[in-house]
Write a protein that holds these residues in place. Structure first.
Motif, PDB file in Angstrom:
ATOM      1  N   ILE A 172      34.131 -44.970 100.316  1.00 27.64           N
ATOM      2  CA  ILE A 172      33.633 -46.030 101.200  1.00 27.64           C
ATOM      3  C   ILE A 172      33.413 -45.500 102.617  1.00 27.64           C
ATOM      4  CG2 ILE A 172      34.238 -48.233 102.268  1.00 27.64           C
ATOM      5  CD1 ILE A 172      35.726 -48.899  99.700  1.00 27.64           C
ATOM      6  N   ASN A 173      34.342 -44.703 103.102  1.00 29.49           N
ATOM      7  CA  ASN A 173      34.246 -44.238 104.481  1.00 29.49           C
ATOM      8  C   ASN A 173      33.429 -42.967 104.646  1.00 29.49           C
ATOM      9  OD1 ASN A 173      35.682 -46.162 106.030  1.00 29.49           O
ATOM     10  ND2 ASN A 173      37.567 -45.450 105.086  1.00 29.49           N
ATOM     11  N   PRO A 199      27.394 -40.536 104.865  1.00 32.70           N
ATOM     12  CA  PRO A 199      26.378 -40.083 103.915  1.00 32.70           C
ATOM     13  C   PRO A 199      25.564 -38.909 104.425  1.00 32.70           C
ATOM     14  CG  PRO A 199      25.707 -42.119 104.952  1.00 32.70           C
ATOM     15  CD  PRO A 199      27.111 -41.868 105.380  1.00 32.70           C
ATOM     16  N   ALA A 200      25.585 -38.727 105.724  1.00 32.48           N
ATOM     17  CA  ALA A 200      24.804 -37.626 106.258  1.00 32.48           C
ATOM     18  C   ALA A 200      25.432 -36.278 105.929  1.00 32.48           C
ATOM     19  CB  ALA A 200      24.672 -37.792 107.764  1.00 32.48           C
ATOM     20  N   THR A 220      21.211 -50.520  95.754  1.00 36.73           N
ATOM     21  CA  THR A 220      21.996 -50.796  96.952  1.00 36.73           C
ATOM     22  C   THR A 220      22.618 -49.503  97.399  1.00 36.73           C
ATOM     23  OG1 THR A 220      23.214 -51.900  95.280  1.00 36.73           O
ATOM     24  CG2 THR A 220      22.962 -53.025  97.382  1.00 36.73           C
ATOM     25  N   ASP A 221      22.313 -49.139  98.589  1.00 38.64           N
ATOM     26  CA  ASP A 221      22.748 -47.825  99.028  1.00 38.64           C
ATOM     27  C   ASP A 221      24.187 -47.883  99.499  1.00 38.64           C
ATOM     28  OD1 ASP A 221      20.899 -45.351 100.822  1.00 38.64           O
ATOM     29  OD2 ASP A 221      22.720 -45.261  99.661  1.00 38.64           O
ATOM     30  N   THR A 222      25.063 -47.315  98.701  1.00 43.41           N
ATOM     31  CA  THR A 222      26.466 -47.324  99.085  1.00 43.41           C
ATOM     32  C   THR A 222      26.694 -46.557 100.366  1.00 43.41           C
ATOM     33  OG1 THR A 222      26.477 -46.138  97.040  1.00 43.41           O
ATOM     34  CG2 THR A 222      28.361 -47.559  97.518  1.00 43.41           C
ATOM     35  N   GLU A 223      25.930 -45.508 100.493  1.00 40.96           N
ATOM     36  CA  GLU A 223      26.239 -44.607 101.593  1.00 40.96           C
ATOM     37  C   GLU A 223      25.731 -45.133 102.936  1.00 40.96           C
ATOM     38  OE1 GLU A 223      25.563 -40.740  98.831  1.00 40.96           O
ATOM     39  OE2 GLU A 223      23.965 -41.456 100.107  1.00 40.96           O
ATOM     40  N   ASP A 224      24.677 -45.897 102.872  1.00 46.32           N
ATOM     41  CA  ASP A 224      24.073 -46.310 104.127  1.00 46.32           C
ATOM     42  C   ASP A 224      24.669 -47.620 104.587  1.00 46.32           C
ATOM     43  OD1 ASP A 224      20.921 -45.124 102.967  1.00 46.32           O
ATOM     44  OD2 ASP A 224      22.558 -44.097 103.931  1.00 46.32           O
ATOM     45  N   GLU A 225      25.226 -47.595 105.749  1.00 41.85           N
ATOM     46  CA  GLU A 225      25.925 -48.785 106.193  1.00 41.85           C
ATOM     47  C   GLU A 225      24.948 -49.845 106.673  1.00 41.85           C
ATOM     48  OE1 GLU A 225      27.504 -45.220 108.414  1.00 41.85           O
ATOM     49  OE2 GLU A 225      25.659 -45.917 107.554  1.00 41.85           O
ATOM     50  N   GLY A 226      24.019 -49.396 107.475  1.00 42.26           N
ATOM     51  CA  GLY A 226      23.279 -50.367 108.247  1.00 42.26           C
ATOM     52  C   GLY A 226      22.065 -50.962 107.564  1.00 42.26           C
ATOM     53  N   GLU A 227      21.573 -50.289 106.553  1.00 41.55           N
ATOM     54  CA  GLU A 227      20.239 -50.621 106.098  1.00 41.55           C
ATOM     55  C   GLU A 227      20.149 -51.937 105.343  1.00 41.55           C
ATOM     56  OE1 GLU A 227      20.437 -46.504 107.046  1.00 41.55           O
ATOM     57  OE2 GLU A 227      21.704 -47.894 106.017  1.00 41.55           O
ATOM     58  N   ASP A 228      21.203 -52.255 104.672  1.00 41.76           N
ATOM     59  CA  ASP A 228      21.136 -53.507 103.910  1.00 41.76           C
ATOM     60  C   ASP A 228      21.221 -54.682 104.855  1.00 41.76           C
ATOM     61  OD1 ASP A 228      22.516 -53.406 100.656  1.00 41.76           O
ATOM     62  OD2 ASP A 228      20.933 -52.249 101.591  1.00 41.76           O
ATOM     63  N   LYS A 229      20.359 -55.528 104.787  1.00 45.15           N
ATOM     64  CA  LYS A 229      20.367 -56.763 105.551  1.00 45.15           C
ATOM     65  C   LYS A 229      19.215 -56.819 106.513  1.00 45.15           C
ATOM     66  CE  LYS A 229      23.491 -60.175 107.215  1.00 45.15           C
ATOM     67  NZ  LYS A 229      24.748 -60.484 107.843  1.00 45.15           N
TER      68      LYS A 229
END
Lengths: 664, 192
Positions: free
Chosen positions: A257-258, A261-262, A655-664
């Motif tokens: 979770i933490n 992804p980069a 759903t991109d688990t790694e990307d925090e910001g993109e969803d929404k």
């Protein structure tokens, strides 16, 4: 009035039965599990196609490796069984003794038992007439008036006998007495009832008896029972279903979770993560830094003195199970990158190869006698096992920098490392000719497990690739896979101890199905652990002929249903070897979803849950677009495909688990 | 065990003191109160030792420190710090929401323990409270700022996520090159 009394088991009539039942309850299951364990062990040894590769090569830590492995660990095996065996022997001898006690104690017939037929000495099926005649005869014989010259004692005897005879006769003829007899077992009505307590007398009546009983009782109910239950429950709570310690599982999940992804994941990352595992800490009493150091030492083929070396190998031998748990968790997050890297890290640890800087020759480093990467000559352009088997012994010796006399052995090990060749792979729905929407599909793969030395195509009959759909196969399409023998680790790595516990995690291949569009896992990671290894021994000619070639069937069950809308869906099916380098295979796979030929069926499928898929669809389009704009650096396959169509249930992978910001 | 032999033959009317029921009730209630006190204490202690789900929230710390400074900093500084704090809060909330389904699935499969699941649920609750607090905080600077404040924070979050990825390209390249021993070649091509 009837008297009720409690009686202790003075003559040891009942309590041996109690004890023997208790013993049987414990002993029978233990014995069955013990025997089946031994049996499965010996039979798995028979079934598994173990072919020992007697290599003369001994790694520097050979002694420690063999100390831990199952082959030489026969002492270890007995150590495990010792306790159970002693328990069983003691238990069964006790059982026999109690059985003997039961056998020798005669049952004292209760004088109170009233049997009118026996008293009258007649058959229980006798008619009333017979009864009457017998009674008359007996009453004449035993009548008190006819006693003449008998002693007092004898007189009394006869008198009681006479009364009994009268009673017995009444019990069989008189209505009221008969009723009494049927109800209470005695013509006079309810009798005194004795309840035997299945406890020997010394436990109850002796001087110390009562405290002893109390102590036993309290220790059983108040101490032993809660202890056993608590221990069991604690164990259930402290380990996940995959046998991972919950702290380890928590560490893995929170890493996922933490995770940034980069950042690229590599073998060192995995090792760092694994070394946090609770299992390793409790097995060695080391800190996670020390464990990490040991694992890195394994990767770089650094050897220590025998005690530390043993510790290192112990840690390494536990890793496959942890990797398996990590892959399971990462697969739930649909994180294909972490899964792949974790499996790769396991192989590098097993083969003790550090890929950094030598990923082109890593396949050669798993061969015996190739101890250092500097040994490998850069001048001969051979990087793979397949190529190595084609060159002469002299060239092999030059290539890997070894003595010429060992080259043949290197060649034989190289050609016995199994690789796979897929002959046919398709999506299949039992009982359907096409892949229908919203149904439970599985992937059928027909493959050959072969030696790298075998080149070209094998002429395999189409018959071998077809499966007849019988009633049985429709019911359980996976039985054909289960009927195949279990794969065994062929040439074992000289640096890794294969133990009873980890052998199930190091044999075979992990199978990953990824969605081409976004590179996420489509389903959980499965293992290919059953198949035929007989092809490895075929000559090139026999292999090409294809007559003796054994085809292995593998089936991957998909947990999510097929998409609801017809169309082509692209997947990648990867086979990742669990212990060898260079045995992997990736194949593209297209799922062509079509409406079933019958119209009525389509109707049924459509009605099923239109609401859900419309919501899921809306969500997916939303996500799909958003992810794409921000995720270009992550994978190019996403930008290649301009197809933004709703992809149903498989879009949730998006759903991109790694990307925090993109969803929404 | 064997002492339960009530003598029922003659039952003299026994006088019971008024205190007997009172003592009885007070013992029962007292025991329950004690239990609840200890139980709560234990639960709070358990929550206290629970590892936080995320690393320490730096932007939040910075904002609180700035706010408490004696010569109060400029309002613009405070606002900027609040937006940073909001961006971090939204990042965390998004991350938690996104992973909610996976964690639930893992929990259902039995692949993670109760404790981790509880920690996750707690983190979700805390993050939601944090957002509420932020909205209130924003309102104290300017009435009606909250509706525009949240989108701004979200934009900051998205922008930062993108930036992180762009900035990571160089690192990734280096790392991959090292793994594949191509470093010199790449360096050469850059200098050319």
């Amino acid at each position: 009035m009837a008297r009720v009394e409690y009686d202790y088991d003075e003559s040891a009539e009942t309590w041996p039965y109690f004890v023997i039942t208790l013993l049987a309850v414990v002993l029978v299951p233990t014995t069955i599990s013990y025997v089946s364990k031994i049996w499965s062990r010996s039979s798995s040894g028979r079934k598994a196609q173990v072919k020992k590769y007697a290599t003369s090569f001994k790694a520097s830590n050979h002694d420690q490796v063999s100390q831990l492995t199952g082959s030489k660990g026969s002492g270890n095996y007995f150590l495990f069984s010792d306790k159970t065996l002693v328990f069983l022997i003691v238990g069964w001898s006790l059982f026999l003794y109690v059985g003997y006690v039961i056998h020798t104690t005669e049952l004292v017939a209760d004088a109170n038992v009233f049997d009118p037929w026996e008293i009258l000495n007649i058959d229980s099926s006798a008619t009333e007439k017979q009864i009457k005649s017998v009674y008359r005869k007996l009453s004449l014989k035993f009548h008190p008036d006819k006693l003449g010259s008998l002693s007092d004692e004898e007189k009394e005897d006869v008198e009681t006998k006479f009364v009994l005879i009268n009673k017995a006769y009444k019990a069989l003829t008189d209505e009221i007495t008969k009723e009494n007899f049927l109800k209470y077992g005695h013509p006079d009505g309810p009798q005194s009832v004795t309840h035997g307590i299945a406890l020997p007398k010394f436990l109850v009546d002796g001087k110390l008896a009562s405290p002893v009983l109390v102590v036993i009782y309290i220790s059983m109910i108040a101490i032993a029972l809660p202890f056993v239950v608590a221990k069991w429950w604690d164990n259930v709570r402290s380990h996940t279903r995959h046998g991972l310690h919950i702290k380890t599982a928590a560490a893995f999940s929170s890493y996922i979770i933490n995770n940034n992804p980069a950042k690229l994941i590599n073998t060192e990352t995995i090792i760092e993560l694994i070394s946090k595992a609770e299992e390793l800490k409790s097995a060695t009493n080391l800190s996670s830094e020390e464990i990490e150091e040991l694992l890195l030492a394994q990767l770089n083929r650094v050897f220590f003195d025998s005690k530390k070396e043993l510790q290192k190998l112990k840690v390494v031998s536990l890793v496959p199970k942890l990797i398996n748990g990590l892959v399971d968790i990462a697969a739930t997050f649909r994180n294909s990158e972490l899964c792949v890297k974790a499996i790769e890290a396991q192989r590098y640890l097993i083969q003790a190869v550090n890929p950094t800087g030598c990923s082109d020759i890593e396949q050669l480093l798993q061969l015996p006698f190739v101890e250092k990467k500097e040994q490998v000559s850069k001048k001969i352009p051979v990087h793979t096992l397949g190529k190595l088997t084609t060159i002469s012994d002299g060239e092999i010796a030059d290539l890997v920098g070894i003595d010429k006399k060992n080259a043949a052995e290197v060649r034989s090990v190289a050609s016995s490392i199994p690789v796979i060749k897929v002959l046919k792979a398709e999506f299949k729905i039992p009982g359907e000719s096409v892949v229908t929407p919203q149904s439970n599909a599985h992937i059928v793969v027909k493959l050959l497990i072969k030696s790298p030395a075998q080149k070209g195509q094998a002429k395999v009959d189409d018959e071998k690739l077809e499966e007849k759909e019988t009633f049985e196969s429709l019911r359980d399409p996976f039985s054909i896979v289960q009927d195949q023998p279990v794969l065994a680790c062929l040439p074992e790595s000289p640096y890794f101890p294969v133990t009873v516990e980890n052998s199930e995690y190091v044999n075979g291949w992990a199978v990953l199905l990824t969605v081409q569009r976004d590179g996420k896992l489509a389903d959980s990671v499965d293992l290919l652990t059953r198949g035929s290894l007989s092809n490895l021994e075929l000559s090139q000619k026999a292999y090409s002929d294809g007559e003796e070639v054994q085809v292995t069937t593998y089936k991957l069950k998909l947990n999510s249903p097929t998409p609801p809308t017809p169309g082509d869906y692209h997947f990648k099916l990867s086979f990742k070897s669990l212990s060898y380098l260079g045995s992997d295979l990736d194949i593209p796979l297209v799922m062509k979803v079509q409406e079933p030929p019958k119209v009525e069926d389509a109707g049924v499928y459509d009605i099923e849950d239109p609401e859900e898929d419309s919501i899921a669809g809306a969500m997916a389009t939303l996500r799909g677009e958003k992810v794409k704009t921000a995720d270009d650096d992550d994978d190019d396959s996403a930008s290649d495909e301009e197809d933004l169509e709703i992809e149903s249930d498989f879009t949730d992978i998006n759903t991109d688990t790694e990307d925090e910001g993109e969803d929404k | 065990m064997a002492e339960e032999e009530p003598i029922i033959e003659d039952m003299p009317l026994q006088k019971i003191s008024v205190f007997t029921p009172i003592i009885y009730v007070s013992i029962v209630i007292g025991a329950l109160i004690l239990f609840s006190i200890f139980y709560r204490r234990k639960r709070i202690a358990k929550l206290q030792v629970m590892k936080p789900f995320f690393p320490p929230d730096l932007p939040k710390e910075i904002y609180l420190q700035l706010k408490d400074q004696d010569p109060k900093p400029d309002e613009k500084v405070l606002k900027a710090a609040l937006i940073r704090r909001g961006a971090e809060a939204i990042r965390r909330l998004l991350k938690l929401r996104e992973n909610n389904q996976y964690i639930t699935l893992l929990y259902q499969k039995g692949s993670i323990g109760d404790e981790f699941f509880d920690r996750f649920k707690l983190a979700l609750k805390i993050q939601e409270l944090e957002i509420q607090e932020l909205v209130q905080e924003a309102e104290t600077y300017k009435q009606g700022w909250a509706p525009t404040f949240m989108p701004v924070c979200q934009e900051v979050t998205l922008n930062e996520a993108l930036r992180r990825r762009v900035n990571a390209i160089e690192d990734r390249k280096e790392q991959l090159a090292k793994e594949w021993e191509l470093y010199q070649e790449i360096e050469a091509s850059i200098t050319n």
